[in-house]
Design a protein around this motif. Sequence first.
Motif, PDB file in Angstrom:
ATOM      1  N   THR A 263      -2.660   3.753  -3.235  1.00 42.31           N
ATOM      2  CA  THR A 263      -2.761   2.658  -4.190  1.00 42.31           C
ATOM      3  C   THR A 263      -2.380   1.350  -3.508  1.00 42.31           C
TER       4      THR A 263
ATOM      5  N   ASP B 229     -10.680  -2.685  -0.408  1.00 38.97           N
ATOM      6  CA  ASP B 229     -11.107  -1.941  -1.590  1.00 38.97           C
ATOM      7  C   ASP B 229     -10.740  -0.461  -1.558  1.00 38.97           C
ATOM      8  N   GLY B 230     -10.070  -0.001  -0.488  1.00 44.27           N
ATOM      9  CA  GLY B 230      -9.636   1.386  -0.422  1.00 44.27           C
ATOM     10  C   GLY B 230     -10.700   2.365   0.000  1.00 44.27           C
ATOM     11  N   SER B 231     -11.877   1.890   0.376  1.00 41.86           N
ATOM     12  CA  SER B 231     -12.950   2.801   0.774  1.00 41.86           C
ATOM     13  C   SER B 231     -12.694   3.352   2.171  1.00 41.86           C
TER      14      SER B 231
ATOM     15  N   TYR C 240       0.868  -1.185   0.000  1.00 45.46           N
ATOM     16  CA  TYR C 240       0.000   0.000   0.000  1.00 45.46           C
ATOM     17  C   TYR C 240       0.901   1.231   0.000  1.00 45.46           C
TER      18      TYR C 240
ATOM     19  N   ILE D 290      -9.586   3.185   6.842  1.00 46.89           N
ATOM     20  CA  ILE D 290      -9.736   2.765   5.452  1.00 46.89           C
ATOM     21  C   ILE D 290      -9.807   1.250   5.387  1.00 46.89           C
TER      22      ILE D 290
ATOM     23  N   TRP E 237      -6.473  -1.448  -6.281  1.00 49.65           N
ATOM     24  CA  TRP E 237      -7.321  -0.270  -6.201  1.00 49.65           C
ATOM     25  C   TRP E 237      -6.468   0.978  -6.053  1.00 49.65           C
ATOM     26  N   SER E 238      -7.094   2.106  -6.333  1.00 43.77           N
ATOM     27  CA  SER E 238      -6.486   3.410  -6.104  1.00 43.77           C
ATOM     28  C   SER E 238      -7.580   4.350  -5.654  1.00 43.77           C
ATOM     29  N   ASN E 239      -7.293   5.199  -4.675  1.00 45.18           N
ATOM     30  CA  ASN E 239      -8.293   6.154  -4.207  1.00 45.18           C
ATOM     31  C   ASN E 239      -7.688   7.548  -4.164  1.00 45.18           C
ATOM     32  N   ASP E 240      -8.475   8.527  -3.733  1.00 41.73           N
ATOM     33  CA  ASP E 240      -8.013   9.914  -3.694  1.00 41.73           C
ATOM     34  C   ASP E 240      -7.833  10.419  -2.264  1.00 41.73           C
ATOM     35  N   VAL E 241      -7.600   9.514  -1.314  1.00 45.23           N
ATOM     36  CA  VAL E 241      -7.389   9.901   0.077  1.00 45.23           C
ATOM     37  C   VAL E 241      -6.115  10.741   0.183  1.00 45.23           C
TER      38      VAL E 241
ATOM     39  N   GLY F 156      -3.688  10.584  -2.606  1.00 44.55           N
ATOM     40  CA  GLY F 156      -3.962   9.327  -3.283  1.00 44.55           C
ATOM     41  C   GLY F 156      -3.259   8.163  -2.623  1.00 44.55           C
TER      42      GLY F 156
END
Length: 481
Positions: A379, A437-439, A348, A433, A392-396, A377
């Motif tokens: 990943t 799934d990165g949520s 991560y 988090i 997954w990738s998020n915008d955190v 972000g």
Amino acid sequence: MSRRHAARRARTVGTVLAVLLAVLGCGTLPAGAAPQWGPPAAPNPFLGPAGTSTMHGDAGSTDVTPLPGPGIGPLTLSAYPLVSACPTLLQGSDRLVVALCTSVAGQVPTVHLIDPAAPAAPFGASLATFALAKGSLLGGVYAFLDNDNRLVAVDGNRQLLRLGHSRDPDGRWRITVDSRVDLSGSVPPGDNVTGLTPDWQGNVWFATGGGVVGAVDRAGVAHSLPLAAGEQVQNSISTSPAGTAVATTHALYQFTLRDGAVRVDWRRDYDRGPDRKPGQLSRGTGSTPSYFGPSTGSDFVAIVDNADPQVSLRVFRADSGDEICSLPVLGNPGGSENSPIGIANSVYVAGTYGYPYPAVPDGAGPAVPTNAPFTGGMTRVDIDPIGCHQVWSNDVRSAAVPHLSTGDGLLYTVIRQGFDVTTPLDGFSFAVIDPADGSVEHTSPLPGTAVNDTLQMSGLVTDTGDFWQGTVTGILRIRGE
């Protein structure tokens, strides 16, 4: 049953069910199922408790802890306003917290001993303090707790210290120098130790900003190896049963101490980019190398490079240095000053491109561009039979070094609130988090604005499930109800 414990129980039941389905041959794990954690590396016998004895949790710098954190239920917050930035928070087997902070006035590194069971009291939270000789910006930041609960650090006078704590006959706590090794014969004048950790034989490894790698053996004798001119070490170092990983501004190395000398097992160049990026403290990788893997817990070692404009996760075999994979992460442009989290087959990575550091180390050079929006972000990348792939990738917008708890299957960090273009009025929130799934499962606002900037510093999950986070002015303690 509290919401916190109910959430943990539901997550545990779901994970067990997923494992049973896989074992019984019912196909792959359900979408969104919690990742299956592989075995950690064998405990380092010269460190304190697993998960709490180094800034990155363990000798391998996995940023993984076996301890469950506060969870996703209601939280309470306590503050320790120490008028100091506190990047290093550790807990020994005696359950006391040892914080290595740098005072706002004078920039003096100071050790604070704190009883986490006592109420947080403004300006009276420390049981004892101990000032260290001042070094460089990163000198003395990285330290660890040994198996006797002593803080091991190198001060600005190039002295390797073991600092113990005990009570006087009158009941007052004190911090004392239990042992001292002079490193001035290995560390040149004006240079400072930036990385420090023990190996599995009890040697204490160190690396300096100027590019010296060394080890102090159990007899107290220092052995060192200067690297090529221009190679600097601006992050911490990591050890595993395979060796000691050091990432310089040019290459990733693995070393061992053999026949009384520091030996290079392997060296691998990486793309260091043309310049220092905004949100990083040097030109080159911002990673402390992370050992991880599905078999031994230290099969692989990973860093994030400084390729321009998009960085890549680089994963190597620990035994040979052979590259497993190189995969672009974190968007374009992007960069990371944080150590990757590594566990089993998963890594991560959190982005720091554009993060507004108030100061950088001497000689870091200008950032190009001078500044940029902080988009953050995160990943997740998994190792597979033919290399690796993005899960997954998020915008955190993580404003701290994230930590993964295998005790409750959650990722913990602090996020920066506000627009991409940062201002002193930005707020901060504790965030939980889902690593599957990165949520983002939960956020809780932290009080204040710039005074609680977590400045990409590392947190600590304690043995009672509290989350401690250093800020530019002290420490925050987050507790689940």
